[in-house]
Design an enzyme around this catalytic site. Structure first.
Site, PDB file in Angstrom:
ATOM      1  N   ARG A  46      -8.526  14.437   5.229  1.00  0.00           N
ATOM      2  CA  ARG A  46      -8.823  12.991   5.121  1.00  0.00           C
ATOM      3  C   ARG A  46      -9.967  12.794   4.128  1.00  0.00           C
ATOM      4  O   ARG A  46      -9.968  11.865   3.330  1.00  0.00           O
ATOM      5  CB  ARG A  46      -9.163  12.389   6.481  1.00  0.00           C
ATOM      6  CG  ARG A  46      -9.645  10.951   6.361  1.00  0.00           C
ATOM      7  CD  ARG A  46      -9.657  10.124   7.653  1.00  0.00           C
ATOM      8  NE  ARG A  46      -9.837  10.884   8.856  1.00  0.00           N
ATOM      9  CZ  ARG A  46     -11.019  11.382   9.289  1.00  0.00           C
ATOM     10  NH1 ARG A  46     -12.123  11.178   8.587  1.00  0.00           N
ATOM     11  NH2 ARG A  46     -11.067  12.054  10.409  1.00  0.00           N
ATOM     12  N   TYR A  98      -0.910 -11.293  -5.045  1.00  0.00           N
ATOM     13  CA  TYR A  98       0.134 -10.646  -4.254  1.00  0.00           C
ATOM     14  C   TYR A  98       0.089 -11.187  -2.815  1.00  0.00           C
ATOM     15  O   TYR A  98      -0.979 -11.324  -2.224  1.00  0.00           O
ATOM     16  CB  TYR A  98      -0.122  -9.137  -4.279  1.00  0.00           C
ATOM     17  CG  TYR A  98       0.858  -8.350  -3.457  1.00  0.00           C
ATOM     18  CD1 TYR A  98       2.177  -8.224  -3.875  1.00  0.00           C
ATOM     19  CD2 TYR A  98       0.480  -7.755  -2.262  1.00  0.00           C
ATOM     20  CE1 TYR A  98       3.079  -7.511  -3.124  1.00  0.00           C
ATOM     21  CE2 TYR A  98       1.384  -7.044  -1.502  1.00  0.00           C
ATOM     22  CZ  TYR A  98       2.683  -6.928  -1.933  1.00  0.00           C
ATOM     23  OH  TYR A  98       3.583  -6.228  -1.185  1.00  0.00           O
ATOM     24  N   ASP A 170      -7.093  -6.363  -9.778  1.00  0.00           N
ATOM     25  CA  ASP A 170      -5.822  -5.711  -9.435  1.00  0.00           C
ATOM     26  C   ASP A 170      -5.043  -5.563 -10.745  1.00  0.00           C
ATOM     27  O   ASP A 170      -4.601  -6.556 -11.329  1.00  0.00           O
ATOM     28  CB  ASP A 170      -5.065  -6.573  -8.417  1.00  0.00           C
ATOM     29  CG  ASP A 170      -3.749  -5.922  -7.953  1.00  0.00           C
ATOM     30  OD1 ASP A 170      -3.156  -5.153  -8.726  1.00  0.00           O
ATOM     31  OD2 ASP A 170      -3.312  -6.222  -6.824  1.00  0.00           O
ATOM     32  N   LYS A 195       4.276   0.763  -7.776  1.00  0.00           N
ATOM     33  CA  LYS A 195       4.999   0.042  -8.810  1.00  0.00           C
ATOM     34  C   LYS A 195       5.094   0.903 -10.074  1.00  0.00           C
ATOM     35  O   LYS A 195       5.679   1.968 -10.034  1.00  0.00           O
ATOM     36  CB  LYS A 195       4.312  -1.310  -9.049  1.00  0.00           C
ATOM     37  CG  LYS A 195       3.922  -2.044  -7.751  1.00  0.00           C
ATOM     38  CD  LYS A 195       5.108  -2.462  -6.894  1.00  0.00           C
ATOM     39  CE  LYS A 195       4.714  -2.896  -5.489  1.00  0.00           C
ATOM     40  NZ  LYS A 195       3.704  -3.935  -5.394  1.00  0.00           N
TER      41      LYS A 195
HETATM   42  C1  LIG Z   1       2.854  -4.416  -4.380  1.00  0.00           C
HETATM   43  C2  LIG Z   1       1.530  -4.945  -4.755  1.00  0.00           C
HETATM   44  C3  LIG Z   1       0.418  -4.753  -3.931  1.00  0.00           C
HETATM   45  C4  LIG Z   1       0.501  -4.034  -2.617  1.00  0.00           C
HETATM   46  O1  LIG Z   1       0.792  -2.688  -2.774  1.00  0.00           O
HETATM   47  P1  LIG Z   1       1.659  -1.784  -1.720  1.00  0.00           P
HETATM   48  O2  LIG Z   1       1.716  -0.486  -2.408  1.00  0.00           O
HETATM   49  O3  LIG Z   1       2.966  -2.457  -1.526  1.00  0.00           O
HETATM   50  O4  LIG Z   1       0.853  -1.758  -0.459  1.00  0.00           O
HETATM   51  C5  LIG Z   1      -0.795  -5.241  -4.385  1.00  0.00           C
HETATM   52  N1  LIG Z   1      -0.911  -5.912  -5.545  1.00  0.00           N
HETATM   53  C6  LIG Z   1       0.139  -6.137  -6.348  1.00  0.00           C
HETATM   54  C7  LIG Z   1      -0.040  -6.866  -7.622  1.00  0.00           C
HETATM   55  C8  LIG Z   1       1.388  -5.667  -5.975  1.00  0.00           C
HETATM   56  O5  LIG Z   1       2.444  -5.904  -6.765  1.00  0.00           O
END
Ligand SMILES: *Cc1c(COP(=O)(O)O)cnc(C)c1O
Length: 378
Positions: A46, A98, A170, A195
């Site tokens: 961890r 998101y 982000d 993604k």
């Molecule tokens: C999908 C996404 C998230 C969340 O991520 P997960 O891997 O699904 O937990 C956060 N920000 C953006 C812009 C996203 O597209």
């Protein structure tokens, strides 16, 4: 090192024990100690794991940051970063973030007394007006999701510096291939690596990079305390996916440009949102702060019924949540990714029921264009 070289030679290149060119999957939870507290840098997985370290060093290099941290999902990364704030603190955050980020702030962190004001951060006056005495950070998603609004990272970082606020970005949609928020003045950059970074629809993961060591130590303390870490196999999968990030991002963007221009002149499409189009209000800013426009396009066909028709008729666009994969993906944000945002709020934001979002994959663009052409009949 330039970006494509970093993708291959950044971070940990070979296993220090054996020279293995692919960093091994250290499928292990604990590490033998010679005597109490005497170990080789790892005590418990961890806290740290060598495969995870390789990934963390790779993302830190790609984002020009000091410390990388890897999590079991984008939301684990985001929640861990948000947990550095205290009860009574306040954030200013992009209004079309998101859906999961909106949900965790409005339904989870709100219960612990963390306040958030959602504003259109592409309008600097709204950002200024939302800052309060107890504001601690500004949180941007740029381009935003699903309307691809572009916020000025550098300008907002100057506001943050003047007011002693953290700037969190982000960077999921752009990836470090196209945009480096830390170079533009951000303190923390985060990713849903599920993604584009992973890129193959086979892993859920999140990454954080900090501008300096001190912030890196704080986030590592929270990562270890909360425990939302990525496992070694998923870390390995991500490293593997990221090696081709440059090739994929260039193809995503080239095809997205062609598709956006096609949609813009289509009589059945009311509006197209893509930062690469000259008609997009954030086009010049996107050109200034990023090296590319990405592979995400949203377009409005006018109604839920029409949007559903398109979704039913496409062949190559996979109807699914998520984005950033080798295969093209299509969705209706109002009914899928953004369903947790109340209907009135969605309407105010412009996330209409006829809004379709596509993540352009790396298939031949001629096939994608033909597919949309036959699907846009309603
Ligand atoms: C999908 C996404 C998230 C969340 O991520 P997960 O891997 O699904 O937990 C956060 N920000 C953006 C812009 C996203 O597209």
């Amino acid at each position: 090192m330039k970006m494509n070289t970093k993708l291959i030679h950044g971070g940990v290149v070979a296993d220090p024990q054996t020279g293995a060119v692919s960093v091994p999957i250290y499928q292990v939870s604990t590490y033998q100690q010679a005597s109490i507290g005497q170990h080789k840098g790892y005590e418990y997985s961890r806290t740290g794991n060598p495969t995870r370290t390789a990934l963390e060093e790779l993302i830190a290099t790609l984002e020009n940051g000091k410390r990388g941290l890897a999590f079991g999902s984008g939301m684990a990364a985001i929640s861990t970063v948000l947990s550095m704030f205290n009860k009574g603190d306040h954030l200013v955050i992009s209004d079309d973030v998101y859906g999961g980020t909106y949900r965790v702030l409005s339904q989870v962190f709100s219960r612990f007394g963390l306040e958030a004001t959602f504003v259109d951060t592409s309008e600097i006056s709204y950002v200024m007006d939302a800052i309060r005495e107890n504001t601690r950070a500004i949180y941007l998603e740029t381009p935003s999701n699903p309307l691809l609004k572009v916020s000025d990272i550098k300008l907002i970082s100057e506001i943050c510096q003047a007011k002693n606020l953290y700037l969190i970005v982000d960077n999921t949609f752009m990836t470090p291939y196209w945009q480096n928020p830390l170079d533009l003045g951000a303190d923390i950059v985060l990713h849903s690596a599920t993604k584009y970074l992973g890129g193959h629809s086979d892993v859920v993961a999140g990454l954080v990079v900090t501008k300096d060591e001190e912030l890196g130590e704080r986030i590592h303390f929270l990562q270890n305390s909360i425990g939302g870490v990525i496992g070694p196999f998923d870390a390995w999968l991500l490293i593997r996916g990221m090696k081709t990030l440059g090739l994929r991002m260039r193809q995503h963007e080239e095809s997205a440009g062609q598709i956006a221009r096609y949609l813009e002149q289509h009589p059945r499409v009311n509006k197209v949102y893509y930062p690469g189009l000259k008609s997009h209000p954030g086009h010049d800013l996107a050109k200034r702060q990023a090296r590319g426009f990405g592979g995400m396009i949203s377009f409005d066909v006018g109604s839920q019924a029409k949007a559903e028709k398109v979704l039913e008729q496409v062949n190559y666009f996979v109807l699914a949540e998520s984005l950033g994969a080798v295969e093209s993906i299509i969705s209706v944000p109002a009914r899928m990714t953004h369903a947790s945002i109340p209907a009135e709020t969605r309407a105010e934001l412009g996330i209409t029921d006829g809004l379709i979002r596509i993540s352009v994959g790396i298939e031949d663009s001629e096939d994608l264009l033909d597919d949309l052409d036959q699907a846009l009949t309603f």
